[in-house]
Design an enzyme around this catalytic site. Structure first.
Site, PDB file in Angstrom:
ATOM      1  N   SER A 146      10.918  12.338   6.835  1.00 24.01           N
ATOM      2  CA  SER A 146      11.619  12.556   5.567  1.00 24.01           C
ATOM      3  C   SER A 146      12.228  13.953   5.499  1.00 24.01           C
ATOM      4  CB  SER A 146      10.596  12.401   4.437  1.00 24.01           C
ATOM      5  OG  SER A 146      11.106  12.947   3.244  1.00 24.01           O
ATOM      6  N   ALA A 147      13.253  14.081   4.665  1.00 22.39           N
ATOM      7  CA  ALA A 147      13.841  15.397   4.385  1.00 22.39           C
ATOM      8  C   ALA A 147      12.826  16.285   3.664  1.00 22.39           C
ATOM      9  CB  ALA A 147      15.092  15.233   3.537  1.00 22.39           C
ATOM     10  N   CYS A 148      11.728  15.691   3.178  1.00 22.01           N
ATOM     11  CA  CYS A 148      10.688  16.487   2.513  1.00 22.01           C
ATOM     12  C   CYS A 148       9.960  17.406   3.491  1.00 22.01           C
ATOM     13  CB  CYS A 148       9.679  15.580   1.810  1.00 22.01           C
ATOM     14  SG  CYS A 148      10.377  14.765   0.379  1.00 22.01           S
ATOM     15  N   TYR A 153       3.103  15.422   1.146  1.00 25.96           N
ATOM     16  CA  TYR A 153       3.922  14.372   1.773  1.00 25.96           C
ATOM     17  C   TYR A 153       4.726  14.948   2.954  1.00 25.96           C
ATOM     18  CZ  TYR A 153       7.632  10.764   1.965  1.00 25.96           C
ATOM     19  OH  TYR A 153       8.535   9.796   2.355  1.00 25.96           O
ATOM     20  N   GLN A 192      19.797  20.155 -10.420  1.00 25.21           N
ATOM     21  CA  GLN A 192      19.256  20.091  -9.062  1.00 25.21           C
ATOM     22  C   GLN A 192      20.121  19.115  -8.248  1.00 25.21           C
ATOM     23  OE1 GLN A 192      17.837  19.128 -11.909  1.00 25.21           O
ATOM     24  NE2 GLN A 192      16.234  17.586 -11.674  1.00 25.21           N
TER      25      GLN A 192
HETATM   26  P1  NAD Z   1       8.179   1.675   0.247  1.00 29.10           P
HETATM   27  O1  NAD Z   1       7.078   2.276  -0.553  1.00 29.10           O
HETATM   28  O2  NAD Z   1       9.077   0.695  -0.408  1.00 29.10           O
HETATM   29  O3  NAD Z   1       7.596   1.026   1.570  1.00 29.10           O
HETATM   30  C1  NAD Z   1       6.432   1.487   2.206  1.00 29.10           C
HETATM   31  C2  NAD Z   1       5.537   0.288   2.442  1.00 29.10           C
HETATM   32  O4  NAD Z   1       4.340   0.727   3.112  1.00 29.10           O
HETATM   33  C3  NAD Z   1       5.089  -0.385   1.136  1.00 29.10           C
HETATM   34  O5  NAD Z   1       5.473  -1.728   1.103  1.00 29.10           O
HETATM   35  C4  NAD Z   1       3.583  -0.232   1.146  1.00 29.10           C
HETATM   36  O6  NAD Z   1       2.872  -1.353   0.608  1.00 29.10           O
HETATM   37  C5  NAD Z   1       3.295  -0.078   2.645  1.00 29.10           C
HETATM   38  N1  NAD Z   1       1.982   0.507   2.831  1.00 29.10           N
HETATM   39  C6  NAD Z   1       1.400   1.515   2.114  1.00 29.10           C
HETATM   40  N2  NAD Z   1       0.147   1.704   2.535  1.00 29.10           N
HETATM   41  C7  NAD Z   1      -0.073   0.807   3.533  1.00 29.10           C
HETATM   42  C8  NAD Z   1      -1.201   0.519   4.336  1.00 29.10           C
HETATM   43  N3  NAD Z   1      -2.352   1.188   4.193  1.00 29.10           N
HETATM   44  N4  NAD Z   1      -1.105  -0.458   5.265  1.00 29.10           N
HETATM   45  C9  NAD Z   1       0.058  -1.166   5.396  1.00 29.10           C
HETATM   46  N5  NAD Z   1       1.153  -0.939   4.664  1.00 29.10           N
HETATM   47  C10 NAD Z   1       1.091   0.046   3.735  1.00 29.10           C
HETATM   48  O7  NAD Z   1       9.021   2.902   0.840  1.00 29.10           O
HETATM   49  P2  NAD Z   1      10.401   2.923   1.621  1.00 29.10           P
HETATM   50  O8  NAD Z   1      11.377   3.613   0.746  1.00 29.10           O
HETATM   51  O9  NAD Z   1      10.723   1.584   2.152  1.00 29.10           O
HETATM   52  O10 NAD Z   1      10.037   3.919   2.806  1.00 29.10           O
HETATM   53  C11 NAD Z   1       9.804   3.497   4.145  1.00 29.10           C
HETATM   54  C12 NAD Z   1       9.489   4.719   5.000  1.00 29.10           C
HETATM   55  O11 NAD Z   1      10.570   5.658   4.912  1.00 29.10           O
HETATM   56  C13 NAD Z   1       8.238   5.477   4.566  1.00 29.10           C
HETATM   57  O12 NAD Z   1       7.577   5.981   5.690  1.00 29.10           O
HETATM   58  C14 NAD Z   1       8.792   6.631   3.755  1.00 29.10           C
HETATM   59  O13 NAD Z   1       7.914   7.730   3.740  1.00 29.10           O
HETATM   60  C15 NAD Z   1      10.079   6.929   4.504  1.00 29.10           C
HETATM   61  N6  NAD Z   1      11.078   7.604   3.653  1.00 29.10           N
HETATM   62  C16 NAD Z   1      11.730   6.935   2.664  1.00 29.10           C
HETATM   63  C17 NAD Z   1      12.691   7.599   1.901  1.00 29.10           C
HETATM   64  C18 NAD Z   1      13.461   6.907   0.804  1.00 29.10           C
HETATM   65  O14 NAD Z   1      14.353   7.545   0.229  1.00 29.10           O
HETATM   66  N7  NAD Z   1      13.188   5.661   0.483  1.00 29.10           N
HETATM   67  C19 NAD Z   1      12.954   8.951   2.125  1.00 29.10           C
HETATM   68  C20 NAD Z   1      12.265   9.607   3.141  1.00 29.10           C
HETATM   69  C21 NAD Z   1      11.346   8.918   3.911  1.00 29.10           C
END
Ligand code: NAD
Length: 337
Positions: A118-120, A149, A220
């Site tokens: 992530s950009a975080c 995070y 922001q």
């Molecule tokens: P999301 O929350 O919709 O999807 C993440 C999924 O992981 C969820 O369905 C959740 O149930 C599942 N999960 C959580 N704990 C779990 C566990 N213990 N076992 C199995 N599954 C589990 O988020 P997203 O937006 O689809 O993000 C997907 C990835 O991209 C993540 O790693 C997130 O950190 C990264 N990300 C997303 C964004 C964004 O803007 N959406 C930005 C930066 C990084």
């Protein structure tokens, strides 16, 4: 494709994972999806979907069996509100997921492994101004992410680097910058800013109220990338030979106030922004896409306006359905009384 390549998508019940499963199916892959929940707003296109908690080592071994590639998207995450209030939970759960999934993939002989960062991860001191200099991949160090995070993502990036060096598994690392689109979480506290603003504007429109709350002064800045570009970029990176972290996002920065105005325009509803205290994250963030263009010969193409135009109607329909359900429940309770 003569023989179907077998891949695993973790987090396949989530927003990006669900979209990626659909994308990979269209390209002819055999896909196993794994998550602790099914997709909330659609059925899955996966050939096989297993409900598994990936914090557990035995479940990770099961999830990564008989696949050649893993797209690791599972994470306990959400928007600023969630990320800034659940540090211990996020660091613990995601560290367990990341460490166990990568080790299990290695033991099961997985060839390629893509990790979604992530950009975080970028340091807070480089994001103090709204008019921020776009962030290059090398800006991640010296490290000072704002939240747990970001620290957890940095550790997992390093884990991928060392597993590749020490055990030969081909790892890929992508850093997303605010991905949005239909079929994503839009309420409940884990939603991100584009979905939250679409919900607030839809609520204002459907209830005839002009007021829309915005956390902070709304000045922001961020960049936002539409889901279709995101899954295309993930796939291109997996197929590339590049193993360093890579930004994946738009490099057009807007303020949250501007984003709210864009949503209101698509909704065709006049809003009054009400600025209230709330978590805002870093003051400014934008993606430098120089490396993305060099490595993939590609960058996101769907404009923010187009993305919002595709996302807002879906969220408005969700809000409308919810309001209607609440109103019928109220009527039923009245008639029982
Ligand atoms: P999301 O929350 O919709 O999807 C993440 C999924 O992981 C969820 O369905 C959740 O149930 C599942 N999960 C959580 N704990 C779990 C566990 N213990 N076992 C199995 N599954 C589990 O988020 P997203 O937006 O689809 O993000 C997907 C990835 O991209 C993540 O790693 C997130 O950190 C990264 N990300 C997303 C964004 C964004 O803007 N959406 C930005 C930066 C990084």
């Amino acid at each position: 494709m003569s023989r179907q390549t077998r891949v695993l998508v973790t987090g396949a019940g989530g927003f990006i994972g669900n979209g990626l499963v659909t994308y990979l199916k269209k390209r002819g892959y055999w896909v196993r999806g794994v998550d602790i929940k099914y997709p909330e707003f659609s059925t899955t296109d996966a050939d096989e979907f297993e409900l598994l908690d990936l914090r557990r080592w035995d479940n990770c071994l099961q999830a990564t069996r008989d696949v050649e590639e893993v797209y690791a998207l599972a994470a306990d995450m959400g928007g600023m509100g969630f990320i800034s209030a659940n540090h211990a939970q996020i660091l613990r759960n995601n560290s367990l997921i990341n460490i166990h999934t990568l080790e299990a993939a290695c033991i099961n002989g997985v060839k390629r492994y893509l990790y979604t960062s992530s950009a975080c991860v970028y340091p807070e001191f480089k994001q103090m101004e709204a008019n921020v200099v776009p962030l290059k991949e090398e800006d991640a160090y010296p490290a000072q992410p704002q939240d747990a995070y970001g620290w957890e993502k940095l550790i997992a990036e390093k884990l991928c680097e060392y597993y590749r060096q020490d055990y030969g598994i081909e790892t890929r690392t992508v850093r997303f910058h605010n991905i949005f689109g239909p079929l994503g979480t839009w309420e409940g506290g884990r939603e991100k800013v584009p979905a939250a603003l679409c919900r607030k504007v839809a609520m204002a429109k459907l209830t005839g109220n002009p007021e829309v709350e915005i956390w902070g002064d709304g000045e922001q800045t961020r960049s936002f990338c539409y889901i279709d570009d995101c899954v295309t970029g993930i796939y291109k990176l997996m197929r590339s030979e590049f193993h360093e972290p890579l930004n994946l996002g738009q490099d057009r920065m807007v303020t949250i106030n501007q984003l709210a105005d864009m949503v209101a325009k698509v909704a065709d509803h006049k809003i009054e922004k009400k600025h209230v205290p709330g978590p805002q994250g870093v003051r400014g963030r934008n993606s430098d896409n120089t490396r993305l263009r060099d490595v993939l010969g590609w960058e996101p193409v769907i404009s923010l306006e187009e993305g919002i135009a595709r996302t807002y109607p879906w969220i408005e329909a969700q809000v409308k359905a919810k309001l209607q359900a609440a109103s019928s429940e109220k009527k039923e309770m009245k008639s029982v009384a």
